[in-house]
Design an enzyme around this catalytic site. Structure first.
Site, mmCIF file in Angstrom:
data_model
loop_
_atom_site.group_PDB
_atom_site.id
_atom_site.type_symbol
_atom_site.label_atom_id
_atom_site.label_comp_id
_atom_site.label_asym_id
_atom_site.label_seq_id
_atom_site.Cartn_x
_atom_site.Cartn_y
_atom_site.Cartn_z
ATOM 1 N N HIS A 307 11.488 -18.003 -44.858
ATOM 2 C CA HIS A 307 11.447 -16.583 -44.505
ATOM 3 C C HIS A 307 12.545 -15.852 -45.268
ATOM 4 O O HIS A 307 13.618 -16.401 -45.519
ATOM 5 C CB HIS A 307 11.678 -16.393 -42.999
ATOM 6 C CG HIS A 307 11.241 -15.061 -42.516
ATOM 7 N ND1 HIS A 307 12.040 -13.938 -42.590
ATOM 8 C CD2 HIS A 307 10.061 -14.645 -42.016
ATOM 9 C CE1 HIS A 307 11.380 -12.901 -42.113
ATOM 10 N NE2 HIS A 307 10.170 -13.293 -41.754
ATOM 11 N N ASP A 364 4.030 -17.675 -38.691
ATOM 12 C CA ASP A 364 2.655 -18.077 -39.047
ATOM 13 C C ASP A 364 2.379 -19.556 -38.863
ATOM 14 O O ASP A 364 1.221 -19.989 -38.970
ATOM 15 C CB ASP A 364 2.384 -17.692 -40.510
ATOM 16 C CG ASP A 364 2.373 -16.188 -40.687
ATOM 17 O OD1 ASP A 364 3.140 -15.673 -41.517
ATOM 18 O OD2 ASP A 364 1.637 -15.524 -39.932
#
Ligand code: SDX
Length: 429
Positions: A307, A364
């Site tokens: 991320h 996700d």
């Protein structure tokens, strides 16, 4: 005493103001840099560049903190409804009883879409990716409501556009699903919750009564809240830039849907399931895939890992992982790829490559496993992300317009050919 940063250029000292946020984040204000020095800064992917000052969402990547208008994601996911959170993100505070009732009532009565839009769906090939259909449909909503683009659009016009978008996105998302299944469209109902209505439009049939499963409805409510905003991520930055040209909100959100579709962004939830399925078909051995993910010469990445901001853990992934176990157990679903996902997470979290780079499961990584358990097909996963992210996009667009921010137009460093005379085709041979 206001803080400044000093820049020394050719012996010239330039003081640059330092901005301090409410959570003590620091930024060097370079808004006058080019006009005073002729220099710009360069920052591909804007990894070190702030585009705005925003009061909507706060992320602390090192400590895995996510707050919407000061409220922790953990408390909101546990206690709020998605419409409460949507109201919070857009208007700045949690609604009181009367405000929530008005918001809910207004949205409930805007869920129908113009009957002409059915003909748009008929034109798409069966099997068209729902994100392509959704982005087109949302942009075309502006043609039915031209007041949304009017240069003299009023606060009421903007308010109506906001309510119409929140109301119609689930209706259009469900129609995209029904188009690909070749099944009859289910109309929205006024006696269902926001999540319940979406589920009956998705899975209901005109030949029978559809009963909303409470476990599924609660799980969907939590998932939408967890996806609702995330400061200046790729799709939100896209919505802001498009909106900064005074394009209407429908077009700005349509652009956000397009940006979210990418597998490095919201499309990762679909890519994670496809990756886990590939690993399962390949016999389930993880070492080969971990090595591929670490190999610079291999384009394979561990989808759902890493991320831009979170370098320890994504608090949303933590919540979704627990919810995945609860939902699968409550629905009596045994999904073998959940076991592969958990094993993959453990192997990666103990591997120096991932530890050194702060690569952890993101939002996700587990969300697709819940969507599967809820009966949602893989190519609709990113549509689910868009349903959740909509109030965040709207809130950020609204903040940008209310702050009268300038049109988004970055500069560049030119590296192409310097001046050269035209050569005729004859001379070019
Ligand atoms: C979302 O921004 C947001 O807030 C997004 C989001 C939201 O709510 O809006 O949180 C939603 O988009 C989550 C991210 C979903 N994407 C994926 O899961 C795709 C896989 N992850 C990556 O492609 C990547 O981690 C990104 C895109 C998420 C972040 O990329 P960055 O910040 O540009 O980092 P990078 O690509 O520069 O990677 C840094 C290093 C590199 O190695 P080195 O060059 O330093 O040797 O880490 C490596 C990368 O190769 N790396 C990975 C990896 N992610 C980064 N290596 C293997 N597998 C991965 N998944």
């Amino acid at each position: 005493m206001s803080e400044t940063a000093k820049l020394i250029l050719h012996g010239q000292e330039i003081d640059l103001p330092v901005i301090t946020g409410s959570e003590n984040e620091k930024a060097i204000d370079i808004s006058k840099l080019r006009s005073t020095t002729g220099y710009i800064t360069l920052d591909p992917g804007f990894k070190n560049t702030g585009s705005t000052q925003s009061a909507i969402t706060y992320l602390d990547g090192e400590n895995g903190i996510l707050r919407y208008r000061g409220y922790s994601i953990e408390e909101l996911a546990e206690n709020a409804t998605f419409l409460e959170v949507a109201y919070l993100l857009i208007y700045g505070d949690l609604p009181n009883t009367e405000e929530l009732a008005y918001f809910d009532e207004s949205i409930t009565h805007h869920t129908l879409v113009h009957e002409n839009m059915k003909r748009f769906f008929d034109a798409f090939p069966q099997g068209a990716h729902p994100m392509g259909m959704l982005s087109s449909m949302i942009a075309s909503l502006s043609t039915f409501y031209p007041e949304s683009q009017a240069s003299n659009r009023s606060v009421t016009d903007i308010e109506k556009t906001i309510h119409r978008l929140i109301a119609k996105l689930p209706t259009l998302a469900a129609q995209a699903y029904k188009h690909n299944k070749g099944l009859p469209v289910m109309y929205p109902r006024n006696d269902q919750s926001y999540c319940g209505n979406f589920l009956q439009m998705m899975f209901g049939l005109p030949t029978e009564d559809y009963e909303v499963n409470e476990v599924v409805e609660r799980a969907l409510n939590k998932l939408l809240i967890l996806h609702a905003d995330h400061e200046q991520n790729c799709s939100t930055a896209t919505v802001r830039v498009v909106g900064s040209s005074q394009a209407n909100l429908y077009s700005s959100v349509s652009a956000g849907i397009a940006a979210l579709w990418g597998p490095l962004h919201g499309g990762a939830n679909q890519a994670v399931i496809e990756m886990l399925e590939t690993i399962r078909r390949d016999g389930g051995g993880l070492e080969k895939w971990i090595d591929k993910a670490k190999d610079k010469n291999d384009s394979f990445r561990l989808m759902g890992f890493g991320h831009r901001v979170y370098k320890n853990f994504d608090p949303r992934a933590t919540i979704i992982k627990v919810a995945a176990d609860e939902v699968l157990e409550a629905l009596g679903v045994n999904d073998p790829i959940l076991d592969i996902a958990k094993e993959l997470e453990q192997v990666a979290l103990n591997d120096e490559y991932f530890i050194q780079r702060g690569l952890y499961p993101n939002v996700d990584f587990y969300s697709g496993i819940i969507y599967r358990a809820l009966g949602i097909p893989t190519d609709m996963f990113t549509v689910m992300f868009a349903l959740g992210r909509l109030p965040g996009w709207i809130g950020q667009w609204k903040e940008m317009t209310e702050q009268s921010e300038p049109i988004g137009r970055p500069r560049q460093v030119y590296t192409g050919s310097t001046s050269r005379p035209y050569v005729s085709l004859t001379e070019r041979g």
